[in-house]
Design an enzyme around this catalytic site. Structure first.
Site, PDB file in Angstrom:
ATOM      1  N   LYS A  78       0.824  -1.206   0.000  1.00  0.00           N
ATOM      2  CA  LYS A  78       0.000   0.000   0.000  1.00  0.00           C
ATOM      3  C   LYS A  78       0.859   1.259   0.000  1.00  0.00           C
ATOM      4  O   LYS A  78       0.608   2.212  -0.749  1.00  0.00           O
ATOM      5  CB  LYS A  78      -0.913   0.009   1.229  1.00  0.00           C
ATOM      6  CG  LYS A  78      -1.791   1.260   1.332  1.00  0.00           C
ATOM      7  CD  LYS A  78      -2.386   1.434   2.701  1.00  0.00           C
ATOM      8  CE  LYS A  78      -1.380   2.042   3.660  1.00  0.00           C
ATOM      9  NZ  LYS A  78      -2.011   2.665   4.843  1.00  0.00           N
ATOM     10  N   ASN A  79       1.894   1.264   0.830  1.00  0.00           N
ATOM     11  CA  ASN A  79       2.708   2.465   0.980  1.00  0.00           C
ATOM     12  C   ASN A  79       3.607   2.733  -0.218  1.00  0.00           C
ATOM     13  O   ASN A  79       4.219   3.800  -0.308  1.00  0.00           O
ATOM     14  CB  ASN A  79       3.552   2.376   2.260  1.00  0.00           C
ATOM     15  CG  ASN A  79       2.698   2.478   3.510  1.00  0.00           C
ATOM     16  OD1 ASN A  79       1.585   3.002   3.462  1.00  0.00           O
ATOM     17  ND2 ASN A  79       3.203   1.974   4.612  1.00  0.00           N
TER      18      ASN A  79
ATOM     19  N   ARG B 274      -8.018  -0.444   5.540  1.00  0.00           N
ATOM     20  CA  ARG B 274      -7.168   0.551   4.899  1.00  0.00           C
ATOM     21  C   ARG B 274      -5.801  -0.027   4.540  1.00  0.00           C
ATOM     22  O   ARG B 274      -5.102   0.547   3.699  1.00  0.00           O
ATOM     23  CB  ARG B 274      -6.980   1.772   5.817  1.00  0.00           C
ATOM     24  CG  ARG B 274      -8.236   2.603   6.039  1.00  0.00           C
ATOM     25  CD  ARG B 274      -7.948   3.847   6.883  1.00  0.00           C
ATOM     26  NE  ARG B 274      -6.755   4.513   6.379  1.00  0.00           N
ATOM     27  CZ  ARG B 274      -5.654   4.733   7.096  1.00  0.00           C
ATOM     28  NH1 ARG B 274      -5.590   4.336   8.349  1.00  0.00           N
ATOM     29  NH2 ARG B 274      -4.632   5.342   6.567  1.00  0.00           N
TER      30      ARG B 274
ATOM     31  N   ARG C  93       2.066  14.691  12.288  1.00  0.00           N
ATOM     32  CA  ARG C  93       2.819  14.397  11.077  1.00  0.00           C
ATOM     33  C   ARG C  93       2.757  15.647  10.202  1.00  0.00           C
ATOM     34  O   ARG C  93       2.068  15.693   9.193  1.00  0.00           O
ATOM     35  CB  ARG C  93       2.239  13.168  10.368  1.00  0.00           C
ATOM     36  CG  ARG C  93       2.372  11.905  11.208  1.00  0.00           C
ATOM     37  CD  ARG C  93       2.006  10.665  10.451  1.00  0.00           C
ATOM     38  NE  ARG C  93       0.565  10.508  10.334  1.00  0.00           N
ATOM     39  CZ  ARG C  93      -0.015   9.451   9.783  1.00  0.00           C
ATOM     40  NH1 ARG C  93       0.702   8.480   9.297  1.00  0.00           N
ATOM     41  NH2 ARG C  93      -1.326   9.357   9.724  1.00  0.00           N
TER      42      ARG C  93
ATOM     43  N   ASP D  64       5.513   0.690  11.939  1.00  0.00           N
ATOM     44  CA  ASP D  64       4.284   0.034  11.503  1.00  0.00           C
ATOM     45  C   ASP D  64       4.185  -1.424  11.938  1.00  0.00           C
ATOM     46  O   ASP D  64       3.164  -2.071  11.702  1.00  0.00           O
ATOM     47  CB  ASP D  64       4.148   0.115   9.971  1.00  0.00           C
ATOM     48  CG  ASP D  64       3.605   1.453   9.506  1.00  0.00           C
ATOM     49  OD1 ASP D  64       3.179   2.253  10.365  1.00  0.00           O
ATOM     50  OD2 ASP D  64       3.605   1.704   8.286  1.00  0.00           O
TER      51      ASP D  64
ATOM     52  N   CYS E   9      -4.757   8.069  10.087  1.00  0.00           N
ATOM     53  CA  CYS E   9      -4.758   7.513  11.438  1.00  0.00           C
ATOM     54  C   CYS E   9      -4.276   8.540  12.450  1.00  0.00           C
ATOM     55  O   CYS E   9      -3.327   9.283  12.200  1.00  0.00           O
ATOM     56  CB  CYS E   9      -3.849   6.272  11.506  1.00  0.00           C
ATOM     57  SG  CYS E   9      -4.608   4.777  10.859  1.00  0.00           S
TER      58      CYS E   9
END
Length: 421
Positions: free
Chosen positions: A22-23, A400, A122, A308, A117
């Site tokens: 995903k990232n 997600r 951030r 993560d 999230c």
């Protein structure tokens, strides 16, 4: 509202195939805004965040077509909109990386501040610092930000990132692809997703060097064309299933994984007493026997231990023999899963950004809430080894970041079901 029910059914056994990252997919989808010809992306995970990014692209007049569940064809040749929809930007932080491509291709961009999230601050100041270094004029509002390139377009420049931010590195790198002259990003993020993005940009005709190191150099070009690209495997999903196999005392073959991307995870898994066998370039065999041993982890930017995977590894520590220790250095609000794990009989005490975990013989099933994406995964993993039934609520977070999570777990013998309240 949906929830996931988990029951302890013993060791996980079998094979699991890891999806695309995903990232890596999200910034590559954003980078497709730079292409003037057809782009085809393979191994794109069909996740909620990916759906949001596709919606962002379509709102900017990009043509997006699914050739199958994990293959996307993109035509961004007619892009001319510079304002991204606020509702979509509020749903996902990664959507902010469309600013760099829009700024360099169309000369301006405007967007609301991104969501995502709630795991800590951030800020986007490093992104904006990079745009300024390329000559952009920044217009900041309380909940929105705009950027405008000088007449003639962005100009190559040098930027030093105070922190090796992944998003800032990606955004600045994409903005620099069509800036006049050479751009240098110092103290750049080194994550594999950065390298995957650079590889994709270079396939489109960009000139990016040094991705995966602390210094990235980009020589601007006038135009980018199309490309075909396969997204790298998801190292966080792979790590999650490796931890799950270790926790349950199982034997699991994890397929479509690049072991070079998860060295810190493999090292710690072996440290707690699990056998790891790398059979070939993309398969890892995990064999767990006996009770796990306590360990210490400290989250760091890549190539350190990834933040993560901190929550999932903490779930493992809850049942490891002895006292474990976690230091979270990346996000200041990433211990929200602690209270939920303690509801299941874990013994975790936190002090600021540190947590001490005293391992217990057994966790117990409970009704818990996923406070963010990775916390949700950690709670499901804890449910796999808990006595009784565990209900994990707010599972929209899981959707997600994990494709067919329950289905893959069930394929390994887990007792996992999703219900609607």
């Amino acid at each position: 509202m949906e929830y996931i029910r988990v029951r302890n059914r013993g060791p996980l056994e079998g094979r699991v195939t890891i999806s695309g990252a995903k990232n890596a997919a999200l910034p590559i989808l954003a980078a497709s805004l730079l292409g003037t010809e057809e782009i085809v992306l393979e191994q794109v995970p069909p996740l909620k965040d990916v759906e949001v990014m596709v919606d962002v692209l379509r709102a900017l007049d990009v043509k997006v077509e699914y050739l199958d569940a994990e293959t996307i064809r993109i035509d961004a040749s007619q892009v001319n909109k510079t304002v991204t929809p606020g509702e979509l930007m509020n749903r996902m932080r990664a959507s902010f990386v469309v600013m760099g491509p829009l700024l360099t291709r169309l000369g301006r961009t405007f967007t609301q501040m991104p969501g995502g999230c709630n795991i800590g601050k951030r800020p986007v100041d490093l992104h904006l610092k990079g745009f300024k270094a390329l000559g952009a004029e920044i217009d900041e509002e309380p909940d929105a930000v705009g950027a405008k390139a000088p007449d003639g377009g962005l100009v190559g420049g040098k930027v030093y990132l105070d922190f090796p931010s992944v998003g800032a590195t990606q955004n600045i790198m994409m903005a620099a692809t069509m800036a006049r002259g050479e751009s240098i990003i110092e103290n750049a993020a080194k994550e594999p997703e950065i390298t995957d993005l650079a590889n994709f940009l270079n396939k489109m005709g960009a000139k990016v060097r040094g991705a995966g190191t602390s210094t990235i150099t980009v020589q601007g070009v006038k135009k980018l064309h199309g490309a075909r690209h396969v997204i790298i495997p998801d190292r966080i999903e792979a790590s999650t299933f490796i931890v799950a196999a270790a926790m349950t005392g199982g034997t699991v073959e994890v397929q479509n994984v690049l072991s070079a991307h998860i060295r810190p995870i493999l090292a710690k898994i072996q440290e707690v007493g699990v056998r790891i066998e790398e059979n070939d370039d993309d398969t890892i065999l995990v064999q767990s026997t006996g009770r796990l041993k306590a360990t210490k982890i400290r989250t760091l930017p890549y190539p350190g231990f990834p933040t993560d995977v901190q929550a999932q590894f903490m779930a493992l520590m809850c049942i490891a023999k002895g006292q474990s220790h976690v230091e979270e250095t990346v996000f200041e609000n990433r211990f929200m899963h602690v209270d939920e794990l303690n509801k299941m009989g874990a013994l975790i005490v936190t002090d600021g950004n540190e947590a001490v975990i005293r391992g217990v013989e057994h966790l117990v099933g409970a009704k818990v809430n996923a406070t963010d994406l990775r916390a949700g995964a950690a709670l499901v993993l804890a449910g796999l080894v808990a006595d009784g039934e565990t209900q994990v609520h707010n599972v929209f977070h899981l959707d997600r970041g994990y494709y067919r999570f329950e289905e893959k777990l069930k394929g390994l013998g887990a007792d996992v079901e999703r219900f609607v309240e």
